[in-house]
Design a protein around this motif. Structure first.
Motif, PDB file in Angstrom:
ATOM      1  N   GLN A 228       1.859  -6.771   8.159  1.00 21.48           N
ATOM      2  CA  GLN A 228       2.130  -6.322   9.530  1.00 21.48           C
ATOM      3  C   GLN A 228       3.586  -6.538   9.902  1.00 21.48           C
ATOM      4  OE1 GLN A 228      -0.222  -4.936  11.745  1.00 21.48           O
ATOM      5  NE2 GLN A 228       1.492  -4.546  13.135  1.00 21.48           N
ATOM      6  N   PHE A 231       5.746  -4.010   8.080  1.00 22.01           N
ATOM      7  CA  PHE A 231       5.477  -2.695   8.667  1.00 22.01           C
ATOM      8  C   PHE A 231       6.255  -2.503   9.971  1.00 22.01           C
ATOM      9  CE2 PHE A 231       2.688  -0.363  11.712  1.00 22.01           C
ATOM     10  CZ  PHE A 231       2.785   0.898  11.147  1.00 22.01           C
ATOM     11  N   SER A 253      -2.081   1.954  12.145  1.00 24.52           N
ATOM     12  CA  SER A 253      -2.180   0.954  11.079  1.00 24.52           C
ATOM     13  C   SER A 253      -3.548   0.279  11.132  1.00 24.52           C
ATOM     14  CB  SER A 253      -1.078  -0.090  11.208  1.00 24.52           C
ATOM     15  OG  SER A 253      -1.196  -0.812  12.421  1.00 24.52           O
ATOM     16  N   SER A 293      -2.704   1.755   5.843  1.00 24.91           N
ATOM     17  CA  SER A 293      -3.797   0.767   5.796  1.00 24.91           C
ATOM     18  C   SER A 293      -3.739  -0.039   4.508  1.00 24.91           C
ATOM     19  CB  SER A 293      -5.157   1.469   5.915  1.00 24.91           C
ATOM     20  OG  SER A 293      -5.332   2.400   4.854  1.00 24.91           O
TER      21      SER A 293
END
Length: 370
Positions: A228, A231, A253, A293
């Motif tokens: 995360q 990202f 996401s 994902s």
């Protein structure tokens, strides 16, 4: 009893006629008692030359000196079976690479009454393995030489191309200072400028590839990567691509696995390339929709980047990871991004897969070892 005698006879006849394997029996001390046709063909000794002799005669001088035959007997008796590969000697003194199985034989009272030895000539297999190893070593050397050439070429070309770049800039300045407005000359200078820029881009790409070859981290550089966090960091860097988009671009996401063991720098490079491509190759007729994902799939952690963009044909997919290969000229790029991604993933023991359809989008899946 007749049935037992008949079965023993059939078994004995079968063993004697087997030609691809050397099969013989020994007493508990390793004295040869039987010798099949396969043993004669493989080792060169006739039955009368070996019966009653210690099976160590079939070993190399070095193995006999280090008492390897006795060690194998003890291993077989202790572990119920002994398997190995190694050099064995023929009657003519030549050596062959053998696969060996030594098995103890017990009577109904579980008393050791002897051992059987099955030998297979694996010389062809060993030669094939050695050839494969040699070719691998040659390929490693070739790749290293190629890497050195790329590094040297990109380094040595920087200076002259920068000189040319400076001269072109100076020429443009002179035209401006002298008020030269000749369309043909200005067009020619423009061509010079474009050629120099392409040359500089190519050198930069070669430098990037050279650095990749030299700095791909090994397992000692693994760390706990927070998906995360990486990202969100990438999304901040890609703001300029979102702003350049004519249609709204939505990125979703779903990180079912939010941490994995990998090089953070390399993971960022992988996700950055896949996400930026999904944005750059968006469809001009649809709102851009991208889903990123992660999830567990058996022994793998999968990173998926799925879009509804331009997609690719079957022919394009076959050339997808080719260095400097690009399928859309209207998008800026050098054609090395996916090549780099594939190299990073495969060097780390992972794999990459893609499904795509023209006009409907693409999905890239990167498999990391969990």
């Amino acid at each position: 009893m007749k049935t037992q005698h008949f079965n023993e006879s059939i078994t004995s006849t079968f063993i004697e006629q087997v030609k691809e394997y050397a099969i013989f029996a020994m007493d508990p001390n390793g004295i040869i008692e039987t010798w099949n046709e396969g043993a004669e063909r493989m080792k060169g000794y006739k039955e009368e030359e070996v019966i009653g002799k210690f099976y160590g005669m079939l070993f190399t001088d070095e193995d006999r000196a280090s008492h390897k035959p006795e060690q194998e007997l003890e291993e077989a008796k202790t572990h119920e079976q002994f398997q190995t590969e190694g050099w064995r000697r023929k009657k003519d003194g030549s050596l062959f690479w053998a696969g060996l199985t030594l098995t103890p034989i017990y009577n109904d009272d579980k008393e050791l009454i002897g051992l059987t030895k099955v030998t297979r000539d694996l010389s062809d297999k060993r030669r094939a393995e050695q050839d494969l190893t040699r070719k691998h070593d040659e390929l490693v050397i070739t790749n290293r030489d190629l890497d050195n050439f790329i590094y040297t070429a990109s380094h040595d070309l920087k200076s002259p191309i920068l000189n040319i770049d400076g001269l072109v800039n100076r020429l443009i300045s002179l035209f401006e200072d002298k008020g030269i407005q000749d369309p043909e000359l200005l067009e020619l200078v423009g061509y010079f400028r474009k050629s120099v820029d392409r040359f500089k881009t190519t050198i930069a790409d070669l430098t990037t590839i050279s650095k990749l070859q030299r700095t791909i981290e090994d397992e000692s550089n693994l760390e706990q990567v927070r998906v995360q966090q990486v990202f969100e960091d990438i999304l901040d860097d890609l703001k300029f691509l979102f702003e350049a988009s004519c249609f709204p671009c939505k990125v979703q996401s779903d990180f079912q696995v939010n941490a994995l063991n990998f090089s953070r720098k390399n993971f960022r490079s992988i996700l950055y390339n896949l996400l930026s491509n999904a944005i750059k190759y968006r469809s001009n007729g649809n709102n851009c929709h991208i889903k990123v994902s992660t999830y567990a799939d058996g022994e793998w952690v999968v990173l998926s980047v799925k879009d509804n963009g331009l997609g690719m044909s079957a022919d394009d997919l076959a050339k997808l990871y080719t260095m400097f290969k690009r399928f859309h000229d209207h998008v800026d790029g050098s054609g090395i991004g996916l090549y780099i991604v594939k190299r990073i993933v495969e060097n780390a023991g992972g794999k990459i897969a893609v499904t795509s359809e023209e006009g409907k989008g693409s999905e890239f899946k990167v498999y990391f070892q969990s």
